[in-house]
Every structure is written in structure tokens, then in C-alpha cells.
Design an enzyme around this catalytic site. Structure first.
Site, PDB file in Angstrom:
ATOM      1  N   ASP A   1      31.958  -5.285  71.482  1.00 54.29           N
ATOM      2  CA  ASP A   1      31.019  -6.344  71.090  1.00 54.29           C
ATOM      3  C   ASP A   1      30.346  -7.034  72.265  1.00 54.29           C
ATOM      4  OD1 ASP A   1      30.915  -6.184  68.411  1.00 54.29           O
ATOM      5  OD2 ASP A   1      32.157  -7.925  67.978  1.00 54.29           O
TER       6      ASP A   1
ATOM      7  N   GLY B   1      29.729  -9.978  59.503  1.00 54.78           N
ATOM      8  CA  GLY B   1      28.556 -10.503  58.803  1.00 54.78           C
ATOM      9  C   GLY B   1      27.410  -9.508  58.774  1.00 54.78           C
TER      10      GLY B   1
ATOM     11  N   ARG C   1      41.140  -7.664  66.404  1.00 51.44           N
ATOM     12  CA  ARG C   1      40.723  -8.628  67.422  1.00 51.44           C
ATOM     13  C   ARG C   1      41.758  -9.736  67.507  1.00 51.44           C
ATOM     14  NH1 ARG C   1      34.843  -8.188  66.470  1.00 51.44           N
ATOM     15  NH2 ARG C   1      34.593  -6.468  65.026  1.00 51.44           N
TER      16      ARG C   1
ATOM     17  N   ARG D   1      29.458   2.925  65.740  1.00 51.66           N
ATOM     18  CA  ARG D   1      30.314   2.965  66.924  1.00 51.66           C
ATOM     19  C   ARG D   1      31.735   3.374  66.596  1.00 51.66           C
ATOM     20  NH1 ARG D   1      30.836  -3.476  68.287  1.00 51.66           N
ATOM     21  NH2 ARG D   1      32.267  -3.935  66.591  1.00 51.66           N
TER      22      ARG D   1
ATOM     23  N   ASP E   1      36.991 -13.478  68.794  1.00 55.38           N
ATOM     24  CA  ASP E   1      36.693 -12.413  67.830  1.00 55.38           C
ATOM     25  C   ASP E   1      36.076 -11.203  68.520  1.00 55.38           C
ATOM     26  OD1 ASP E   1      34.568 -14.486  68.054  1.00 55.38           O
ATOM     27  OD2 ASP E   1      33.388 -13.037  66.945  1.00 55.38           O
ATOM     28  N   ASN E   2      35.797 -11.309  69.814  1.00 56.41           N
ATOM     29  CA  ASN E   2      35.236 -10.176  70.548  1.00 56.41           C
ATOM     30  C   ASN E   2      36.230  -9.636  71.569  1.00 56.41           C
ATOM     31  OD1 ASN E   2      32.849 -10.404  69.122  1.00 56.41           O
ATOM     32  ND2 ASN E   2      31.898 -11.728  70.644  1.00 56.41           N
TER      33      ASN E   2
HETATM   34  P1  AMP Z   1      28.867 -11.681  67.565  1.00 52.77           P
HETATM   35  O1  AMP Z   1      28.525 -12.821  68.457  1.00 52.77           O
HETATM   36  O2  AMP Z   1      27.868 -10.566  67.542  1.00 52.77           O
HETATM   37  O3  AMP Z   1      30.243 -11.177  67.818  1.00 52.77           O
HETATM   38  O4  AMP Z   1      28.834 -12.247  66.074  1.00 52.77           O
HETATM   39  C1  AMP Z   1      29.557 -13.374  65.678  1.00 52.77           C
HETATM   40  C2  AMP Z   1      29.601 -13.477  64.168  1.00 52.77           C
HETATM   41  O5  AMP Z   1      28.270 -13.624  63.632  1.00 52.77           O
HETATM   42  C3  AMP Z   1      30.203 -12.276  63.461  1.00 52.77           C
HETATM   43  O6  AMP Z   1      30.928 -12.764  62.366  1.00 52.77           O
HETATM   44  C4  AMP Z   1      28.987 -11.489  63.049  1.00 52.77           C
HETATM   45  O7  AMP Z   1      29.262 -10.642  61.966  1.00 52.77           O
HETATM   46  C5  AMP Z   1      28.013 -12.592  62.687  1.00 52.77           C
HETATM   47  N1  AMP Z   1      26.606 -12.175  62.806  1.00 52.77           N
HETATM   48  C6  AMP Z   1      25.934 -11.906  63.938  1.00 52.77           C
HETATM   49  N2  AMP Z   1      24.653 -11.563  63.676  1.00 52.77           N
HETATM   50  C7  AMP Z   1      24.498 -11.609  62.324  1.00 52.77           C
HETATM   51  C8  AMP Z   1      23.409 -11.363  61.429  1.00 52.77           C
HETATM   52  N3  AMP Z   1      22.211 -11.008  61.872  1.00 52.77           N
HETATM   53  N4  AMP Z   1      23.648 -11.504  60.107  1.00 52.77           N
HETATM   54  C9  AMP Z   1      24.852 -11.862  59.658  1.00 52.77           C
HETATM   55  N5  AMP Z   1      25.902 -12.116  60.439  1.00 52.77           N
HETATM   56  C10 AMP Z   1      25.750 -11.994  61.762  1.00 52.77           C
HETATM   57 MG    MG Z   2      31.612  -9.967  67.411  1.00 51.43          MG
END
Ligand code: AMP
Ligand code: MG
Length: 494
Positions: A277, A89, A193, A186, A267-268
């Protein structure tokens, strides 16, 4: 420059071509010169206008007509809740580059991954079709946090993604307050994943799942095919086993340095066995099995002591995806996959015992079996319980163990004598870091960096690059700060 969208070409179903947002005023906040040189990407070149164009996803470093970032699609269980479609995202994959020049794993930690290619991936590069209303941005602080933690783990010999750079974007992003925008560039062995497999498993025909499994084996677990042949098992069961072993080893290593990932959603969790992540991650200060620092982990699902069990829970989700490929007979498939989850638990316990024995300076024979490992594990657990009761700092306790005459040390000697083991303080010094990325020191360095003062950040990175020694002038980074303790909170900046 040999950057290749090999994954996107092979898996158009899981990749959406998408352009990176052009930051209004990109400027390098931190470049990983060592890593850049390892990858054959000249650090000086990366600092040039062309280099910055590349690092912000605007174009290749040299003439090429095949440059095109993609957002990767994946699913994920977030805090136990399944989201069928998450995806990048706020991230984009630029492609992969050869990693041949990279330094090999250290002798101390032969298991550290040495992949043939490394993904180059942007985080904070603008909204994508997967943004779900999010702004696609990353705040500078959390992007630098990911940079620092990756370096900390890497220099501790723990498999991890690593940042090539963090840039300021020149934008302001709103989180708890307005913050300068940041972009993380990175590298990782891949961005496959557990969640990628969960997305593929939803497709009606199992062709995609099969190809993805084979790709993962090829890229990360090349010993799986031979094992399948030797044992007469399914190749895909051997993928599950390889991932399970890699994750058991990884999580045991996290536990041994007091690392808390913070968001172990499916997903992480990588198929390669690298850490990835880690948003609201932290290192333990006082030893507490239930330690949680993440501001979003209200139930303590991802607490320090829960990580091994969560690893197994995530592997169970991976196993579910692979069932149709493991055996035509569903019962046989479940039985085989369940067996692997049991192996994960055994492997984790074994690795953890070995790592903590070394932390205490207990020399174990290479072939130690359960009869020896069990009492050692009991001694370790007892030590940890006492540490918790007495509020001992995890890192300081182990580092000082052989430098102070304590009752605990005497008990260790007696235990070693009874078990016919040697105690060796220099062994302990090889595995017990003096410096970790302590919450208070890291936060202070990040706060200063936000205002443009990166001196503390540079000091911290220098100290973390030699975690087993105390560098002159940086001694203060090995002592707990006043902010440390149970009240500290970390934010992921999502
Ligand atoms: P994370 O917890 O960082 O692994 O993110 C979980 C999901 O939320 C992933 O699909 C990310 O791409 C999405 N995501 C996190 N932050 C944002 C943001 N600021 N804008 C859009 N998508 C986000
Ligand atoms: Mg993530």
C-alpha cells in the site's frame, strides 16, 4: 485453477462478500508476465476475454463454484488517529493461489519472503460497504505507480507485494482533475495488517484475536511456535517478536535504498513483513533525513528519517492488541511486549549498520558485535550528515563512492585500517543500485501512460528489473532529472 478464499472461510467476521464493479471497457495496460508465469497463470490466457473477466473480479479463470470476492475489514491509525473501522473501501480479495513456482529469494537477499500462497487482490474495483462516501475507484496513474514501485523493490531484493496487472477500466475518475480509471491486480503474502489485529482486538471475546494470531503465525512466522517452546514464552508474544524482526529488517532495507513509503498507517503495515500500500511513496533524490514527498503528509510524520520510529510506534499498537493473549497478568504482558519493542530498535540498528557498511564497501565479520558496529554506525551517520550538507544525491553518491578519489573515501580507508576491516568496492556494487524509480522519470512515464503512450514506462520497468547495472540505451534513467528535489510532490489517488 486453485484459487481459494481460505482467509474468508476462516474469518467470516473480517470478510464481507461483495461483487466487483464491472468496468465498462476493461483493457490490460500492463501484465506482469514473469509473475503470471511463476504463479502458473498463463500470461496468454490472462490476456484473453476469460482472463480479463478474472482480472476484473467477474469470475474464475476456469469452471469453479467457489469464486466470490470479499472486502476485508480492518481498523487503523491514520496519521496517528484511530479509526475503529476502515476496511477495503475500494479493494477486494479474490482469494489465494499456490506460490510454489515462484523464484526463490536471491543469494544477496536471503530474507526476501517466499510464502506458500499468494493473495490475489484488486484495488480500484468499485465501492464496498467500507467506502465511507469514496467512489471506490483508482486512477490509472497511481495504480501504475504502485505496479512500478513493487517491481522496483522486488528487484532490489526487498520483500513486497507485487502487481500482476494494471487494467484501464474505460471510466473517468475525478481527483485533482479528470483522469482515466485504473484497476490494480496485486499479489501479496497476505493482506493481514496491524489494523486487522486492531479490529479483532475490539471484539468482546478474545477467540477471534487468538485465531487471527495463530493464522498469522501459521502463514508467515512458522518458527514462532518452536521459539515459544524453547523460551517458555507465549506464542502470541513470539508473533509480536517475529513481526517486529521482519519489520526491522524491512524498514532497514527501505532506508538502505532511500525508499519512503509515504503512508505508514497501521492499516498499511503487514504482519508478513512485506511492503504494501505505498500510495504517495518515493525514492530519495538528494539525501535529506527529513525528506517528505507526499502531498498529504503535512507534518512530515512519515518522512524518510522517521520511518524506523514509526515502525516501532505501529508495533506498539500491535503489542497493545496482543496483551491479553501474552500474559494473564497485565503488568507482565506489558513488560514482555515492551521488551520486544526494544529488540526491534536493536535489530533495526544492527541491520541498518550492516546494510550501510556494505553500501560503503566495508566488509563486516558475520559475528560483529556492538563494539564494532557502533563505530561503523557513527561513520555512516557522519557520512550521511556530510551528504546532506553537500546536497549529494543518495543513489549516485553510493554508486560512485569507489569510482572517485574523494577525501571521504580516504577517511573510510583510514577508518577501516584502524578497525581491522577490509574495504571492497565490488561488495558496494552488489548492493548499490544504479537505477531507482526516480521521481521525475517515473512521473513522466506515468503522465505519458495516461495519454496511451507506454514506451517510457516499459523502459523504466526494464531498467528497474536490473537495478545493479546500467543497460545500454537506458543510461538516462540513472541520472537525476530536473524535476527532482525537495519541491516534488506525490499523490496517492485515494
Ligand atoms: P489508503 O490510504 O490507500 O491505505 O486508504 C485508506 C482507507 O481509505 C482504506 O480503507 C481504503 O479502502 C479507503 N479508500 C481510499 N481511497 C478510496 C476511494 N476512492 N473510495 C473508497 N475508499 C477509499
Ligand atoms: Mg491502505
Amino acid at each position: 485453477m486453485d484459487i481459494d478464499q481460505d482467509f474468508a472461510r476462516a474469518f467470516p467476521e473480517l470478510s464481507v462478500p461483495h461483487a466487483a464493479l464491472k468496468p465498462p471497457q476493461p483493457a490490460i495496460a500492463r501484465l506482469n508476465d514473469e509473475l503470471a508465469a511463476d504463479l502458473g497463470l498463463g500470461p496468454e490466457h490472462l490476456r484473453s476475454t476469460d482472463g480479463i473477466r478474472f482480472l476484473t473480479g467477474q469470475g474464475p479463470l476456469e469452471e469453479s463454484d467457489s469464486f466470490g470476492p470479499v472486502a476485508q475489514a480492518y481498523s487503523g491509525h491514520q496519521f496517528g488517529q484511530f479509526s475503529p473501522l476502515l476496511g477495503d473501501g475500494r479493494a477486494l480479495l479474490l482469494g489465494s493461489v499456490p506460490a510454489a513456482g515462484r523464484a526463490p529469494a536471491t543469494a544477496q537477499h536471503p530474507s526476501a519472503l517466499c510464502p506458500a500462497r499468494l493473495d490475489i487482490h484488486l484495488k480500484g474495483s468499485g465501492p464496498t460497504p467500507f467506502s465511507r462516501g469514496g467512489d471506490g475507484r483508482g486512477p490509472l496513474g497511481p495504480m501504475l505507480r504502485e505496479y512500478v514501485i513493487g517491481e522496483a523493490l522486488h528487484h532490489l531484493g526487498i520483500p513486497t507485494s507485487r502487481a500482476l496487472a494494471v487494467l484501464r477500466t474505460g471510466e473517468t475518475v475525478m481527483r485533482e482533475r479528470p483522469q482515466p480509471g485504473g484497476l490494480l491486480v496485486r499479489t501479496a503474502a497476505s493482506h493481514l495488517r496491524v489494523g486487522t489485529m486492531q479490529l479483532a482486538a475490539q471484539s468482546q471475546d478474545d477467540g477471534l484475536l487468538r485465531r487471527l494470531s495463530e493464522w498469522a503465525i501459521d502463514a508467515h512466522h512458522p518458527s514462532a511456535p518452536d521459539r515459544a517452546e524453547e523460551r517458555g514464552t507465549s506464542l502470541h508474544l513470539e508473533l509480536l517478536r517475529s513481526v517486529a524482526i521482519a519489520q526491522a529488517d524491512l524498514i532497514a532495507q527501505w532506508m538502505s535504498v532511500g525508499f519512503i513509503h509515504g503512508v505508514m498507517n497501521t492499516d498499511n503495515m503487514t504482519l508478513s513483513g512485506q511492503s504494501i500500500d505505498f500510495g504517495p511513496c518515493a525514492f530519495l533524490d538528494d539525501y535529506r533525513a527529513g525528506a517528505v514527498f507526499s502531498s498529504i503528509d503535512h507534518q512530515g510524520r512519515y518522512a524518510y528519517g522517521n520511518q524506523p520510529a514509526i515502525g516501532q510506534w505501529n508495533l506498539a499498537r500491535l503489542g497493545e492488541c496482543l496483551l491479553p493473549l501474552i500474559d494473564e497478568d497485565p503488568n507482565a504482558a506489558v513488560e514482555a511486549a515492551t521488551g520486544v519493542l526494544g529488540e526491534y530498535a536493536d535489530r533495526f540498528q544492527q541491520q541498518r549498520t550492516r546494510l550501510f557498511a556494505a553500501k560503503l564497501g566495508l566488509r563486516l565479520p558475520g559475528e560483529a558485535d556492538g563494539d564494532l558496529l557502533e563505530p561503523v554506525a557513527e561513520f555512516v551517520d557522519q557520512t550521511l550528515r556530510q551528504m546532506e550538507e553537500q546536497g549529494e544525491d543518495f543513489t549516485v553518491f553510493f554508486r560512485r563512492f569507489h569510482r572517485t578519489d574523494s577525501q571521504r573515501r580516504e577517511e573510510l580507508q583510514q577508518f577501516a585500517d584502524r578497525s581491522g576491516l577490509d574495504v571492497d568496492g565490488s561488495l558496494a556494487d552488489q548492493v548499490n543500485p544504479v537505477v531507482i524509480a526516480r521521481n521525475g522519470h517515473l512521473q513522466r512515464a506515468l503522465n505519458a501512460a495516461e495519454t496511451g503512450d507506454q514506451l517510457q514506462l516499459e523502459d523504466l520497468l526494464r531498467a528497474l528489473a536490473s537495478p545493479f547495472e546500467s543497460l545500454p540505451g537506458l543510461e538516462h534513467l540513472s541520472t537525476p532529472g530536473a524535476e527532482d528535489g525537495a519541491g516534488f510532490r506525490t499523490f496517492c489517488g485515494t
